[in-house]
Structures are given as C-alpha cells and as structure tokens.
Motif scaffolding. Structure first.
Motif, PDB file in Angstrom:
ATOM      1  N   ALA A 149     -20.359  81.098 -34.760  1.00 24.72           N
ATOM      2  CA  ALA A 149     -20.957  79.766 -34.798  1.00 24.72           C
ATOM      3  C   ALA A 149     -21.624  79.400 -33.475  1.00 24.72           C
ATOM      4  N   ASP A 150     -21.027  79.771 -32.353  1.00 24.52           N
ATOM      5  CA  ASP A 150     -21.590  79.370 -31.062  1.00 24.52           C
ATOM      6  C   ASP A 150     -22.971  79.987 -30.817  1.00 24.52           C
ATOM      7  N   PRO A 151     -23.130  81.298 -30.953  1.00 23.28           N
ATOM      8  CA  PRO A 151     -24.485  81.836 -30.780  1.00 23.28           C
ATOM      9  C   PRO A 151     -25.465  81.323 -31.825  1.00 23.28           C
ATOM     10  N   PHE A 152     -24.980  81.106 -33.050  1.00 27.09           N
ATOM     11  CA  PHE A 152     -25.839  80.541 -34.089  1.00 27.09           C
ATOM     12  C   PHE A 152     -26.353  79.163 -33.679  1.00 27.09           C
ATOM     13  N   HIS A 153     -25.472  78.321 -33.173  1.00 28.39           N
ATOM     14  CA  HIS A 153     -25.882  76.988 -32.737  1.00 28.39           C
ATOM     15  C   HIS A 153     -26.860  77.069 -31.567  1.00 28.39           C
ATOM     16  N   ARG A 154     -26.622  77.984 -30.624  1.00 33.36           N
ATOM     17  CA  ARG A 154     -27.514  78.095 -29.462  1.00 33.36           C
ATOM     18  C   ARG A 154     -28.929  78.466 -29.883  1.00 33.36           C
ATOM     19  N   VAL A 155     -29.048  79.497 -30.711  1.00 36.83           N
ATOM     20  CA  VAL A 155     -30.391  79.945 -31.092  1.00 36.83           C
ATOM     21  C   VAL A 155     -31.049  78.922 -32.012  1.00 36.83           C
ATOM     22  N   SER A 156     -30.278  78.247 -32.843  1.00 42.05           N
ATOM     23  CA  SER A 156     -30.840  77.236 -33.728  1.00 42.05           C
ATOM     24  C   SER A 156     -31.398  76.054 -32.952  1.00 42.05           C
ATOM     25  N   ARG A 157     -30.662  75.625 -31.930  1.00 47.37           N
ATOM     26  CA  ARG A 157     -31.129  74.493 -31.129  1.00 47.37           C
ATOM     27  C   ARG A 157     -32.351  74.841 -30.294  1.00 47.37           C
ATOM     28  N   GLY A 158     -32.609  76.126 -30.129  1.00 49.37           N
ATOM     29  CA  GLY A 158     -33.761  76.536 -29.331  1.00 49.37           C
ATOM     30  C   GLY A 158     -35.074  76.541 -30.078  1.00 49.37           C
ATOM     31  N   ALA A 159     -35.046  76.316 -31.390  1.00 56.43           N
ATOM     32  CA  ALA A 159     -36.261  76.346 -32.199  1.00 56.43           C
ATOM     33  C   ALA A 159     -36.730  74.941 -32.534  1.00 56.43           C
ATOM     34  N   ALA A 160     -38.014  74.818 -32.837  1.00 54.81           N
ATOM     35  CA  ALA A 160     -38.542  73.515 -33.243  1.00 54.81           C
ATOM     36  C   ALA A 160     -37.996  73.103 -34.599  1.00 54.81           C
ATOM     37  N   THR A 161     -37.777  74.066 -35.494  1.00 56.93           N
ATOM     38  CA  THR A 161     -37.255  73.778 -36.825  1.00 56.93           C
ATOM     39  C   THR A 161     -36.560  75.022 -37.368  1.00 56.93           C
ATOM     40  N   ILE A 162     -35.719  74.834 -38.366  1.00 52.15           N
ATOM     41  CA  ILE A 162     -34.927  75.921 -38.938  1.00 52.15           C
ATOM     42  C   ILE A 162     -35.223  76.024 -40.427  1.00 52.15           C
ATOM     43  N   ARG A 163     -35.295  77.243 -40.915  1.00 53.81           N
ATOM     44  CA  ARG A 163     -35.427  77.514 -42.345  1.00 53.81           C
ATOM     45  C   ARG A 163     -34.302  78.461 -42.737  1.00 53.81           C
ATOM     46  N   MET A 164     -33.449  78.040 -43.674  1.00 50.37           N
ATOM     47  CA  MET A 164     -32.293  78.831 -44.072  1.00 50.37           C
ATOM     48  C   MET A 164     -32.253  78.868 -45.592  1.00 50.37           C
TER      49      MET A 164
END
Length: 269
Positions: free
Chosen positions: A183-198
């Motif tokens: 979860a921690d690396p997932f949150h870090r990389v997710s917060r680094g993007a303008a938007t997320i598509r999952m």
C-alpha cells in the motif's frame, strides 16, 4: 444449452510458411477474443479462483484451447504458457505467453474493458506482443523488431513525459491495501500523478500507454501473460519498461521515457 466453441469463421486459414510471427499473433488474439465474446453472448458459467473478483469462465478455457490448437498447428516447436493452465515445453527458446481473456471480472459483468493477449519471447531479447479488444475492434501488434501498430497503422512514437502532469494506469486488489509493503509504494506513486485510472485489464492499459493515452502503468507481481504482451507494445512504441523490487515485491512499470523513472523513484520512496 450446448456451448459452440468452434473456430471463429471470420479468419481464413493460412499456411505456416505464409504466416509471420506478427500475423500469427494477431490471428491468435482476434480469434480468441471473437470466440470469448460469442460465448459471453450465449451466457456464462462463472467460477471463482482466489477471490470474488478473481474469476474464470468457460470462455477463458475455450479461448485458450483455441490458441493452443493454432500454435500446435503453426508453431509446433514453440513452448506455451497459458493463464488457464496450458504448459507446453517446446523444443527451443521460443515461448508464447497466453491470456485468453484479460479482465475477466469486467468481461463477466458486461464491461468492454477486456481483451485477449499473447506475447512471444525468443533468443536475443526477441519480444512480440498482440492485444485485441473485441468490443471496440482494435488490434495492437508490436515488439522488439516491429514498431507498434493499431489496426495496421503505426502509432506515434512516445515522447518523454512527466508523471506529475500525466495519468497513471494501475491496479491494487483491495485486500492488499492492508499490507503496508504494497500500500505504501502504491500510495506514493499514485500521489505523484495528475490522475489515476484503475480499470482492471493490464494489457488494455498497456496498449493505451503505447498509444499515448496513459503516461505510465505500474502494477506489482505480474505473471508473464499480464506483462509481456503490453510491454512489447510499449517498447515497440519507443517507451520504457522496467521491473523494480520494493519491500520484497516486484513492480512492473512501463510508459513514457522520463515518467517511468519518476514512477520508479516514487515506488522506492
């Protein structure tokens, strides 16, 4: 009601001598996707594998059998690794990775966000991938020796990108949010993007990355059939692909040059 698993009729037979690897890869995914879509229209029996969202249907199995039969006819010496259990050793270093229905949960629930995907690996880092989306009719083919094409038309080469101004395609199965090592690396990389598509089909995501729709794709613990078809397309479009270990898990990252390196840095923390 009996299920019709006959070979799709839209694809003419072609002899081994006439069919290149790229032509064969395209035929495999188009045939498999067409068969799976027809079976979905007829009604499906759904079975759960590891969780409520990890499912398999008779369409997955029938499409994988169809691909395996074609490979036995056209590339009898090649190995095969299929998501639904196919394992053919082969007599040399070439092997096909097969995902007959990628995004089965979407497939079962009526979404168009699914595909059929294959990849071929061989000596000297040879890599070829093909992805077909039956509902949209799009077929993508590309790899180390072939610039990526969408419906036969070359896609634009991927220019360098910035994750902070782009979209991140990703997926994390909900139970894994309780594991801080994921979860921690997932949150870090997710917060680094303008938007997320999952949206739940890695090969569709990666085909979109290859076409410049998404900037980066990142996902952990990918088997070959979830990674190699899309990786081939991204590399064939001039993108970057890498694997990085974080907290004991392998993360697979692909996308625009520069943005991939940014994503890797965020994953590592």
């Amino acid at each position: 009601m009996a299920i019709d698993t006959r070979t799709p009729r839209h694809t003419p037979d072609t002899s081994t001598a006439e069919m290149t690897d790229a032509d064969l890869a395209a035929r495999l995914v188009v045939d498999a996707g067409t068969l799976a879509r027809r079976l979905r229209e007829d009604g499906l029996d759904v079975h759960h594998k590891t969780s409520v969202s990890d499912v398999v249907t008779q369409a997955d199995n029938a499409a994988e059998r169809h691909i395996t039969d074609l490979l036995a006819r056209h590339r009898p010496d090649d190995g095969v690794l299929g998501e639904e259990g196919t394992l053919v050793a082969g007599s040399h270093d070439r092997r096909w990775a097969v995902d007959p229905v990628d995004g089965t949960y979407n497939f079962v629930n009526g979404s168009d966000y699914w595909c059929s995907a294959v990849a071929l690996t061989g000596p000297d880092d040879y890599l070829l991938g093909a992805v077909h989306r039956p509902v949209t009719g799009d077929t993508f083919v590309g790899g180390s020796d072939i610039p990526t094409r969408r419906n036969g038309v070359p896609v634009a080469r991927l220019a360098p990108g910035d994750l902070a101004t782009g979209s991140l395609a990703t997926y994390l199965h909900p139970p894994f949010f309780d594991d801080p090592d994921l979860a921690d690396p997932f949150h870090r990389v997710s917060r680094g993007a303008a938007t997320i598509r999952m949206l739940g089909s890695g090969s569709v995501d990666l085909a979109s990355v290859a076409c410049g729709v998404h900037t980066v794709w990142a996902q952990h613990s990918c088997p070959e059939w979830d990674w190699l078809p899309g990786r081939a397309l991204v590399e064939g479009a001039g993108g970057s692909c890498t694997t990085v270990e974080v907290n004991g898990y392998d993360w697979f990252v692909a996308g625009r040059p520069g943005a991939v390196e940014q994503a890797v840095s965020l994953l590592r923390g």
